[in-house]
Design a protein around this motif. Structure first.
Motif, PDB file in Angstrom:
ATOM      1  N   ALA A 236     -13.883  -4.895   4.231  1.00  0.00           N
ATOM      2  CA  ALA A 236     -13.506  -3.574   3.725  1.00  0.00           C
ATOM      3  C   ALA A 236     -12.008  -3.496   3.411  1.00  0.00           C
ATOM      4  O   ALA A 236     -11.590  -2.800   2.491  1.00  0.00           O
ATOM      5  CB  ALA A 236     -13.887  -2.500   4.740  1.00  0.00           C
ATOM      6  N   LEU A 237     -11.208  -4.236   4.215  1.00  0.00           N
ATOM      7  CA  LEU A 237      -9.755  -4.180   4.029  1.00  0.00           C
ATOM      8  C   LEU A 237      -9.292  -5.013   2.837  1.00  0.00           C
ATOM      9  O   LEU A 237      -8.370  -4.630   2.117  1.00  0.00           O
ATOM     10  CB  LEU A 237      -9.035  -4.694   5.275  1.00  0.00           C
ATOM     11  CG  LEU A 237      -8.983  -3.773   6.502  1.00  0.00           C
ATOM     12  CD1 LEU A 237      -8.280  -4.478   7.639  1.00  0.00           C
ATOM     13  CD2 LEU A 237      -8.272  -2.478   6.174  1.00  0.00           C
ATOM     14  N   ASN A 238      -9.954  -6.167   2.660  1.00  0.00           N
ATOM     15  CA  ASN A 238      -9.518  -7.099   1.622  1.00  0.00           C
ATOM     16  C   ASN A 238      -9.481  -6.413   0.256  1.00  0.00           C
ATOM     17  O   ASN A 238     -10.474  -5.888  -0.205  1.00  0.00           O
ATOM     18  CB  ASN A 238     -10.449  -8.314   1.560  1.00  0.00           C
ATOM     19  CG  ASN A 238     -10.120  -9.305   2.658  1.00  0.00           C
ATOM     20  OD1 ASN A 238      -9.048  -9.208   3.274  1.00  0.00           O
ATOM     21  ND2 ASN A 238     -11.018 -10.222   2.934  1.00  0.00           N
ATOM     22  N   GLY A 239      -8.351  -6.444  -0.326  1.00  0.00           N
ATOM     23  CA  GLY A 239      -8.243  -5.854  -1.657  1.00  0.00           C
ATOM     24  C   GLY A 239      -7.964  -4.365  -1.620  1.00  0.00           C
ATOM     25  O   GLY A 239      -7.127  -3.866  -2.365  1.00  0.00           O
ATOM     26  N   ALA A 240      -8.642  -3.643  -0.724  1.00  0.00           N
ATOM     27  CA  ALA A 240      -8.521  -2.179  -0.714  1.00  0.00           C
ATOM     28  C   ALA A 240      -7.093  -1.746  -0.383  1.00  0.00           C
ATOM     29  O   ALA A 240      -6.580  -0.765  -0.932  1.00  0.00           O
ATOM     30  CB  ALA A 240      -9.495  -1.579   0.273  1.00  0.00           C
ATOM     31  N   LEU A 241      -6.436  -2.476   0.532  1.00  0.00           N
ATOM     32  CA  LEU A 241      -5.064  -2.107   0.886  1.00  0.00           C
ATOM     33  C   LEU A 241      -4.139  -2.323  -0.315  1.00  0.00           C
ATOM     34  O   LEU A 241      -3.265  -1.514  -0.594  1.00  0.00           O
ATOM     35  CB  LEU A 241      -4.571  -2.918   2.088  1.00  0.00           C
ATOM     36  CG  LEU A 241      -5.106  -2.514   3.457  1.00  0.00           C
ATOM     37  CD1 LEU A 241      -4.594  -3.464   4.534  1.00  0.00           C
ATOM     38  CD2 LEU A 241      -4.708  -1.088   3.815  1.00  0.00           C
ATOM     39  N   GLY A 242      -4.362  -3.436  -1.009  1.00  0.00           N
ATOM     40  CA  GLY A 242      -3.571  -3.720  -2.199  1.00  0.00           C
ATOM     41  C   GLY A 242      -3.732  -2.635  -3.253  1.00  0.00           C
ATOM     42  O   GLY A 242      -2.770  -2.179  -3.848  1.00  0.00           O
ATOM     43  N   GLU A 243      -4.987  -2.207  -3.425  1.00  0.00           N
ATOM     44  CA  GLU A 243      -5.253  -1.141  -4.395  1.00  0.00           C
ATOM     45  C   GLU A 243      -4.550   0.145  -4.014  1.00  0.00           C
ATOM     46  O   GLU A 243      -4.204   0.957  -4.864  1.00  0.00           O
ATOM     47  CB  GLU A 243      -6.766  -0.890  -4.486  1.00  0.00           C
ATOM     48  CG  GLU A 243      -7.498  -1.910  -5.332  1.00  0.00           C
ATOM     49  CD  GLU A 243      -9.001  -1.796  -5.193  1.00  0.00           C
ATOM     50  OE1 GLU A 243      -9.489  -0.684  -4.905  1.00  0.00           O
ATOM     51  OE2 GLU A 243      -9.673  -2.830  -5.361  1.00  0.00           O
ATOM     52  N   ALA A 244      -4.362   0.342  -2.721  1.00  0.00           N
ATOM     53  CA  ALA A 244      -3.685   1.553  -2.252  1.00  0.00           C
ATOM     54  C   ALA A 244      -2.166   1.418  -2.358  1.00  0.00           C
ATOM     55  O   ALA A 244      -1.425   2.286  -1.891  1.00  0.00           O
ATOM     56  CB  ALA A 244      -4.095   1.858  -0.823  1.00  0.00           C
ATOM     57  N   GLY A 245      -1.703   0.313  -2.933  1.00  0.00           N
ATOM     58  CA  GLY A 245      -0.270   0.141  -3.156  1.00  0.00           C
ATOM     59  C   GLY A 245       0.474  -0.434  -1.963  1.00  0.00           C
ATOM     60  O   GLY A 245       1.695  -0.346  -1.865  1.00  0.00           O
TER      61      GLY A 245
END
Lengths: 456, 276
Positions: A236-245
């Protein structure tokens, strides 16, 4: 092969479980006596109508009331309830809920009895204890279970016994996936809490999006211990944090059983991040103690299960100070109007505050009692639809509801602002001891996040 | 830095093997006892960490002596029995801590809090102190073994039990001293290790495996070899964890153990002055 429900079929036969065509929550003393008399009358005349007997006392207003005979038996599976705070909270909260129900006249006139068994966090032991409860003691409900491995191992037995189970500790989504795959077989399984690992990860993303900017956490190192329960969170974290800036230069699943965090922290420090965003349970204490003792130049927070314990500050000599963790509830946070009274009642009865499994188990037993009242029966097949359609105000959520059978995670507690919506807390020093101060969501916050003094 | 502590951990293990020829698998458990004694002393009894360390030294030393007197003395010529008994003792101790303390690790206060900056490098004062104290203890031990009468007697026993007996040394008493000494050193090592990591019921397992690798690399029974072995293993571990992958922690020493056993089973220094 399936055992076709013989574990529960005795219910109707011995007249203990009576089904009703109509439901009525309000039962007066007079009604109760009347019902019992009528029941004896009916039974005495040899009319074989056990499934309707309890409902024959219809009043002039047309409402029906019903009575259950014999106690409602709840089997509780908890890890080391003697000395593990997680297990103790499960066991004691089930007892507390039962006591409150009994003090209020029981459930449909029946007393609630609780029987606690120790799973020892071991799948084989859990299985044996489950059999003792369901086959041996013929309980109406089983609840508890903390370890995902233990929970997974019980799934086929739950299907076989057709005894309702409300999971109040294990987070792996594998269990609800089974309900999705074969609903008819596994529909007796529900997860009252915590939200499953997938949503735990989602919650970490939601927290990051809402707070990292004000906390000054522009870049973080994600550190997750390599155990089964953290896998859906990592996904769930992978990528999602990056998308959140948010910049994530270090994303690490470190070996299970890690005791020496120095090399990992060196790497995190070298990456120059603002904080370590962690997912830890088994290895969490070593990690937070070494972070504090070595005064590492970054913040520390995430899902850190040991830090959720209200008594944690003392056991690590205050090393958790300034560290942040997610939690289902804290003794002071008024998530609903039931949260604080429950925490205080627990404290009064057992001398300390419960951990999250306690809040959830308390909700599970109360929710079950309400479902039984509505169904007018303890038969699992009749209670299941009641639970599926219920929206219940518990200690952990304003609207405790379960996902429907067509959802990706059927029978899992719903995640969301009005549903299960974890709180985030920071450990602060208070006198000689420490306090869990809520920092998010805003409506429950008692403090704002404070950076450790050794971090610039 | 950590190597000095590794040396301290391994030295008791090598002493017991060198002098008594006994493979003490309960060595890690002795370490755990030391750490938890300090934990109890500081948290339950409210003593300072220094008194806690002293208590750890005494309790771990006594435990080791009792283990020798109660069990090992009777079977020390039967290696298999010794291994079984020490292994069982070590599992029993782990279980004891699971029941009494639980599975969550506990923090032990630092001996000296704060940080030091030496030549541009920032280190924990606690770690620096551990380094110094470990060296003092190792140095003290070497001096004691080489220059005191009891020390020489222990050395003599390690060379030849028969020879020592001929000159009037009671080997049983020397064995007891060795166990006491090894236990006390392990107890202190346990406190050091616990104070900058944490104390947990499994904390002795890693050090036991490390001790194996260190003494096999250095030459079983050689104190000098153990110190050098500790430094090599310590360096290797830090190197692998920092530059290769942190999940390989502990693996390097096991690889060394296997390689040395296959290639040079007598270790770097061999067994010094041993009976032929």
């Amino acid at each position: 092969m399936l055992n076709d429900g013989n574990a529960n079929s005795d219910g109707g036969g011995n007249g203990r479980k009576l089904a009703c065509e109509q439901n009525n929550d309000k039962i007066s003393e007079v009604d109760s006596v009347f019902d019992r008399r009528r029941f004896l009358q009916v039974a005495g005349t040899g009319v074989a109508a056990t499934s309707l007997a309890g409902c024959t006392g219809s009043t002039k207003s047309g409402e029906a009331s019903q009575q259950l005979q014999g106690p409602i038996k709840i089997g509780v599976l908890a890890p080391e309830p003697g000395n593990n705070p997680i297990g103790a909270s499960i066991a004691n909260s089930a007892k507390l809920a039962a006591k409150q129900l009994n003090d209020g006249g029981g459930v449909l006139g029946a007393n609630v009895e609780v029987s606690v068994k120790d799973t020892k966090e071991d799948p084989a032991t859990g299985q044996r204890k489950y059999q003792e409860l369901t086959v041996g003691q013929q309980v109406d409900l089983t609840t508890g279970v903390f370890t995902s491995e233990v929970m997974l191992n019980l799934m086929s037995s739950i299907a076989q016994q057709r005894t309702l189970h409300l999971n109040t500790g294990a987070a792996s989504p594998e269990t609800s996936r089974k309900v999705a795959q074969d609903y008819e077989r596994f529909k007796y399984y529900f997860r009252t809490g915590p939200v499953n690992s997938h949503y735990l990860g989602q919650n970490m993303v939601d927290f990051a999006t809402a707070n990292f900017e004000s906390m000054g956490w522009d870049s973080v190192a994600v550190l997750a211990e390599d155990y089964t329960w953290t896998e859906p969170i990592s996904e769930a974290l992978n990528g999602a944090l990056g998308e959140a800036g948010i910049d994530v230069p270090v994303n690490k699943r470190y070996a299970s059983g890690t005791e020496n965090f120095s090399p990992i922290y060196d790497e995190v420090a070298n990456a120059g991040v603002d904080a370590a965003y962690v997912v830890m349970a088994h290895t969490g204490t070593s990690a937070v103690v070494q972070w504090a003792k070595q005064q590492r130049p970054f913040g520390f927070g995430g899902i850190h299960v040991p830090m959720q314990l209200p008594s944690y500050y003392g056991s690590v000599n205050g090393a958790c100070r300034y560290a942040v963790t997610q939690n289902s509830a804290t003794p002071n946070s008024e998530i609903t109007k039931k949260t604080v009274p429950y925490a205080n009642a627990y404290q009064k009865a057992y001398g300390k505050y419960p951990v999250y499994t306690g809040y959830i188990t308390f909700d599970a037993v109360k929710m079950y009692a309400k479902a039984v009242k509505q169904a007018g029966s303890t038969e699992s097949d009749q209670v299941v639809p009641e639970l599926e359609n219920m929206s219940y105000t518990g200690t952990t959520a304003e609207a405790l509801e379960y996902y429907g059978k067509d959802h990706r995670y059927p029978h899992d507690v719903k995640y969301g602002k009005k549903h299960a919506w974890p709180v985030w807390l920071q450990w602060r020093k208070s006198g000689e001891s420490g306090n869990q101060e809520v920092i998010w969501p805003e409506n429950l916050a008692t403090e704002q996040y404070q950076s450790p003094p050794w971090v610039n | 830095m950590i190597s000095a502590l590794y040396a301290l951990v391994a030295i008791g293990f090598t002493l017991i093997f060198g002098v008594g020829g006994v493979l003490n698998l309960a060595h890690g458990a002795t370490l755990t006892i030391g750490a938890f004694t300090a934990y109890y002393a500081t948290s339950a009894m409210g003593l300072g960490i220094w008194l806690g360390t002293l208590a750890a030294l005494v309790v771990a030393g006594l435990f080791s002596a009792v283990l020798y007197l109660g069990m090992i003395r009777w079977v020390q010529d039967e290696p298999i029995m010794v291994m079984i008994l020490t292994l069982v003792a070590s599992i029993a101790i782990e279980q004891y801590f699971v029941v009494t303390v639980g599975t969550q690790p506990k923090a032990i206060p630092s001996l000296l809090p704060g940080q030091l900056t030496v030549a541009g490098l920032t280190v924990q004062t606690n770690q620096a102190l551990t380094f110094v104290l470990s060296w003092l203890l190792i140095g003290g031990l070497l001096l004691a073994v080489n220059y005191t009468q009891t020390g020489k007697a222990i050395l003599a026993t390690s060379m030849s039990t028969k020879g020592a007996a001929l000159v009037g040394i009671e080997s049983d008493r020397m064995y007891l001293y060795t166990w006491l000494l090894a236990g006390a050193l392990a107890g202190i090592a346990g406190v050091f290790l616990g104070s900058y990591r944490t104390a947990s019921y499994t904390m002795g397992r890693g050090p036991l495996v490390l001790s194996f690798s260190i003494v096999v690399l250095g030459g079983i029974g050689s104190i000098r070899g153990s110190v050098l072995g500790a430094y090599l293993i310590g360096f290797l571990e830090v190197f692998v964890v920092s530059y290769v992958d942190s999940s390989l922690s502990g693996l390097a020493s096991l690889v060394v153990l296997v390689v040395v056993l296959l290639v040079k089973p007598e270790g770097l220094f061999g067994r010094e002055l041993a009976e032929a």
